[in-house]
Scaffold this motif. Structure first.
Motif, PDB file in Angstrom:
ATOM      1  N   LEU A  21       0.807  -1.215   0.000  1.00 14.76           N
ATOM      2  CA  LEU A  21       0.000   0.000   0.000  1.00 14.76           C
ATOM      3  C   LEU A  21       0.844   1.270   0.000  1.00 14.76           C
ATOM      4  CD1 LEU A  21      -2.560  -1.245   2.646  1.00 14.76           C
ATOM      5  CD2 LEU A  21      -2.969  -0.968   0.202  1.00 14.76           C
ATOM      6  N   THR A  22       2.145   1.124   0.197  1.00 11.98           N
ATOM      7  CA  THR A  22       3.023   2.286   0.240  1.00 11.98           C
ATOM      8  C   THR A  22       2.912   3.089  -1.055  1.00 11.98           C
ATOM      9  OG1 THR A  22       5.286   3.034   0.557  1.00 11.98           O
ATOM     10  CG2 THR A  22       4.992   0.972  -0.639  1.00 11.98           C
ATOM     11  N   ARG A  23       3.159   4.361  -0.930  1.00  6.62           N
ATOM     12  CA  ARG A  23       3.128   5.239  -2.108  1.00  6.62           C
ATOM     13  C   ARG A  23       4.544   5.527  -2.614  1.00  6.62           C
ATOM     14  NH1 ARG A  23      -1.029   7.782   1.258  1.00  6.62           N
ATOM     15  NH2 ARG A  23      -3.032   7.293   0.332  1.00  6.62           N
ATOM     16  N   ARG A  24       5.517   4.865  -2.038  1.00  2.00           N
ATOM     17  CA  ARG A  24       6.897   5.096  -2.461  1.00  2.00           C
ATOM     18  C   ARG A  24       7.126   4.524  -3.852  1.00  2.00           C
ATOM     19  NH1 ARG A  24      11.029   4.310   2.481  1.00  2.00           N
ATOM     20  NH2 ARG A  24       9.627   4.949   4.138  1.00  2.00           N
ATOM     21  N   THR A  25       7.795   5.292  -4.650  1.00  2.00           N
ATOM     22  CA  THR A  25       8.180   4.838  -5.979  1.00  2.00           C
ATOM     23  C   THR A  25       9.617   5.268  -6.200  1.00  2.00           C
ATOM     24  OG1 THR A  25       7.355   6.874  -6.953  1.00  2.00           O
ATOM     25  CG2 THR A  25       5.857   5.004  -6.947  1.00  2.00           C
ATOM     26  N   PRO A  26      10.395   4.642  -7.008  1.00  2.00           N
ATOM     27  CA  PRO A  26      10.100   3.470  -7.812  1.00  2.00           C
ATOM     28  C   PRO A  26      10.353   2.157  -7.070  1.00  2.00           C
ATOM     29  CG  PRO A  26      12.261   4.271  -8.408  1.00  2.00           C
ATOM     30  CD  PRO A  26      11.721   5.193  -7.334  1.00  2.00           C
ATOM     31  N   ALA A  68      -5.325  -3.484  14.368  1.00  2.00           N
ATOM     32  CA  ALA A  68      -5.823  -4.868  14.321  1.00  2.00           C
ATOM     33  C   ALA A  68      -7.178  -4.942  13.614  1.00  2.00           C
ATOM     34  CB  ALA A  68      -5.922  -5.438  15.726  1.00  2.00           C
ATOM     35  N   ASP A  69      -7.956  -3.884  13.733  1.00  2.00           N
ATOM     36  CA  ASP A  69      -9.280  -3.852  13.101  1.00  2.00           C
ATOM     37  C   ASP A  69      -9.283  -3.143  11.753  1.00  2.00           C
ATOM     38  OD1 ASP A  69     -10.463  -5.161  15.304  1.00  2.00           O
ATOM     39  OD2 ASP A  69     -10.590  -3.252  16.388  1.00  2.00           O
ATOM     40  N   LEU A  70      -8.149  -2.574  11.372  1.00  2.00           N
ATOM     41  CA  LEU A  70      -8.057  -1.823  10.125  1.00  2.00           C
ATOM     42  C   LEU A  70      -7.659  -2.774   8.997  1.00  2.00           C
ATOM     43  CD1 LEU A  70      -8.417   0.981   8.973  1.00  2.00           C
ATOM     44  CD2 LEU A  70      -6.052   1.487   9.553  1.00  2.00           C
ATOM     45  N   LEU A  71      -8.671  -3.397   8.417  1.00  2.00           N
ATOM     46  CA  LEU A  71      -8.465  -4.388   7.368  1.00  2.00           C
ATOM     47  C   LEU A  71      -9.012  -3.870   6.045  1.00  2.00           C
ATOM     48  CD1 LEU A  71      -9.618  -7.469   9.441  1.00  2.00           C
ATOM     49  CD2 LEU A  71      -7.268  -6.730   8.995  1.00  2.00           C
ATOM     50  N   PRO A  72      -8.354  -4.230   4.953  1.00  2.00           N
ATOM     51  CA  PRO A  72      -8.850  -3.778   3.650  1.00  2.00           C
ATOM     52  C   PRO A  72     -10.244  -4.325   3.392  1.00  2.00           C
ATOM     53  CG  PRO A  72      -6.966  -5.249   3.393  1.00  2.00           C
ATOM     54  CD  PRO A  72      -7.182  -5.066   4.850  1.00  2.00           C
ATOM     55  N   PRO A  73     -11.007  -3.626   2.598  1.00  2.00           N
ATOM     56  CA  PRO A  73     -12.367  -4.090   2.314  1.00  2.00           C
ATOM     57  C   PRO A  73     -12.363  -5.454   1.630  1.00  2.00           C
ATOM     58  CG  PRO A  73     -11.797  -2.209   0.923  1.00  2.00           C
ATOM     59  CD  PRO A  73     -10.664  -2.410   1.882  1.00  2.00           C
ATOM     60  N   GLU A  74     -13.388  -6.215   1.921  1.00  2.00           N
ATOM     61  CA  GLU A  74     -13.516  -7.521   1.271  1.00  2.00           C
ATOM     62  C   GLU A  74     -13.555  -7.333  -0.240  1.00  2.00           C
ATOM     63  OE1 GLU A  74     -16.282 -10.436   2.614  1.00  2.00           O
ATOM     64  OE2 GLU A  74     -16.257  -9.603   4.648  1.00  2.00           O
ATOM     65  N   GLY A  75     -12.970  -8.283  -0.903  1.00  2.00           N
ATOM     66  CA  GLY A  75     -12.998  -8.236  -2.357  1.00  2.00           C
ATOM     67  C   GLY A  75     -11.833  -7.507  -2.980  1.00  2.00           C
ATOM     68  N   THR A  79     -10.364 -11.446  -5.803  1.00  2.00           N
ATOM     69  CA  THR A  79     -11.697 -11.441  -6.402  1.00  2.00           C
ATOM     70  C   THR A  79     -11.583 -11.317  -7.901  1.00  2.00           C
ATOM     71  OG1 THR A  79     -11.955  -9.060  -6.389  1.00  2.00           O
ATOM     72  CG2 THR A  79     -12.633 -10.214  -4.396  1.00  2.00           C
ATOM     73  N   PRO A  80     -12.681 -11.515  -8.576  1.00  2.00           N
ATOM     74  CA  PRO A  80     -12.653 -11.345 -10.029  1.00  2.00           C
ATOM     75  C   PRO A  80     -12.650  -9.872 -10.460  1.00  2.00           C
ATOM     76  CG  PRO A  80     -14.822 -12.083  -9.312  1.00  2.00           C
ATOM     77  CD  PRO A  80     -13.926 -12.104  -8.109  1.00  2.00           C
ATOM     78  N   LEU A  81     -12.664  -8.943  -9.489  1.00  2.00           N
ATOM     79  CA  LEU A  81     -12.592  -7.526  -9.871  1.00  2.00           C
ATOM     80  C   LEU A  81     -11.350  -7.297 -10.720  1.00  2.00           C
ATOM     81  CD1 LEU A  81     -13.291  -5.584  -6.551  1.00  2.00           C
ATOM     82  CD2 LEU A  81     -14.800  -5.774  -8.501  1.00  2.00           C
ATOM     83  N   GLY A  82     -11.436  -6.366 -11.598  1.00  2.26           N
ATOM     84  CA  GLY A  82     -10.266  -6.022 -12.389  1.00  2.26           C
ATOM     85  C   GLY A  82      -9.216  -5.343 -11.516  1.00  2.26           C
ATOM     86  N   LYS A  87      -7.421  -1.679  -7.157  1.00  4.24           N
ATOM     87  CA  LYS A  87      -6.515  -0.597  -6.767  1.00  4.24           C
ATOM     88  C   LYS A  87      -7.310   0.625  -6.309  1.00  4.24           C
ATOM     89  CE  LYS A  87      -2.529   2.037  -8.213  1.00  4.24           C
ATOM     90  NZ  LYS A  87      -1.480   2.243  -9.191  1.00  4.24           N
ATOM     91  N   ALA A  88      -8.368   0.954  -7.010  1.00  5.47           N
ATOM     92  CA  ALA A  88      -9.199   2.102  -6.634  1.00  5.47           C
ATOM     93  C   ALA A  88      -9.865   1.873  -5.279  1.00  5.47           C
ATOM     94  CB  ALA A  88     -10.249   2.366  -7.708  1.00  5.47           C
ATOM     95  N   ALA A  89     -10.373   0.671  -5.045  1.00  9.54           N
ATOM     96  CA  ALA A  89     -11.016   0.362  -3.760  1.00  9.54           C
ATOM     97  C   ALA A  89     -10.012   0.450  -2.616  1.00  9.54           C
ATOM     98  CB  ALA A  89     -11.651  -1.024  -3.809  1.00  9.54           C
ATOM     99  N   LEU A  90      -8.793  -0.052  -2.838  1.00 11.17           N
ATOM    100  CA  LEU A  90      -7.761   0.023  -1.800  1.00 11.17           C
ATOM    101  C   LEU A  90      -7.336   1.468  -1.539  1.00 11.17           C
ATOM    102  CD1 LEU A  90      -5.507  -3.042  -2.619  1.00 11.17           C
ATOM    103  CD2 LEU A  90      -6.803  -2.642  -0.512  1.00 11.17           C
ATOM    104  N   GLN A  91      -7.213   2.262  -2.579  1.00 10.56           N
ATOM    105  CA  GLN A  91      -6.815   3.658  -2.407  1.00 10.56           C
ATOM    106  C   GLN A  91      -7.885   4.447  -1.654  1.00 10.56           C
ATOM    107  OE1 GLN A  91      -3.807   5.050  -2.948  1.00 10.56           O
ATOM    108  NE2 GLN A  91      -3.202   2.962  -3.412  1.00 10.56           N
ATOM    109  N   LEU A  92      -9.140   4.187  -1.945  1.00  9.65           N
ATOM    110  CA  LEU A  92     -10.229   4.846  -1.227  1.00  9.65           C
ATOM    111  C   LEU A  92     -10.219   4.441   0.245  1.00  9.65           C
ATOM    112  CD1 LEU A  92     -12.720   6.643  -1.189  1.00  9.65           C
ATOM    113  CD2 LEU A  92     -14.071   4.656  -1.894  1.00  9.65           C
ATOM    114  N   TRP A  93     -10.038   3.139   0.512  1.00 11.28           N
ATOM    115  CA  TRP A  93      -9.959   2.644   1.886  1.00 11.28           C
ATOM    116  C   TRP A  93      -8.788   3.287   2.631  1.00 11.28           C
ATOM    117  CZ3 TRP A  93      -5.929  -0.583   3.713  1.00 11.28           C
ATOM    118  CH2 TRP A  93      -6.094  -1.030   5.017  1.00 11.28           C
TER     119      TRP A  93
END
Length: 136
Positions: A21-26, A68-75, A79-82, A87-93
């Motif tokens: 989830l880090t925003r470090r690049t490259p 401990a309770d901060l978990l990424p959203p299901e799916g 999942t079959p999501l593209g 990536k968009a769901a994780l960034q929003l979370w």
């Protein structure tokens, strides 16, 4: 008293969730290396990272119980999501988590990290893998 250090919440969550989830690049892996090195007090070989991540996750949950309770959203992991939708769901979370908990956390190093010789630990892992017998 031990010295603490600030780390981005996104980097901390990369350790506790196992998702990058880090925003470090490259070199996003450098974020994990930096936290694990700070918390363990030693430069780790790649095969030591899972043991360190487990120990650090436990300590991070103790230091900041909300993690401990901060978990990424299901799916968002399997999942079959593209890829773009995941990536968009994780960034929003992550953005929502940062709004609620802040963008950085103060982290304390481990006090109970057990140093192991890198070569011996690798050989131990190889021996354990050889002992695992697959059913015929």
């Amino acid at each position: 008293m031990t010295d603490s250090r600030s780390f981005p919440l996104a980097d901390v969550l990369s350790v506790t969730t196992g998702l990058m989830l880090t925003r470090r690049t490259p070199h996003p892996g450098a974020a994990l290396d930096e936290i694990l090195t700070f918390m363990t007090g030693e430069t780790l070989a790649w095969w030591q990272a899972p043991r360190a991540a487990d120990a650090c996750t436990e300590a991070l949950h103790a230091q900041h119980p909300f993690l401990a309770d901060l978990l990424p959203p299901e799916g968002t992991s399997r999942t079959p999501l593209g890829k773009a939708a995941r990536k968009a769901a994780l960034q929003l979370w992550l953005f929502t988590a940062e709004l609620k908990h802040g963008t950085v956390l103060e982290i304390e190093p481990l006090t109970d990290w057990v140093h192991q010789d890198q070569g011996k630990e690798l050989l131990d892992q190889i021996e354990l893998a050889a002992l695992r017998v697959e059913p015929s």
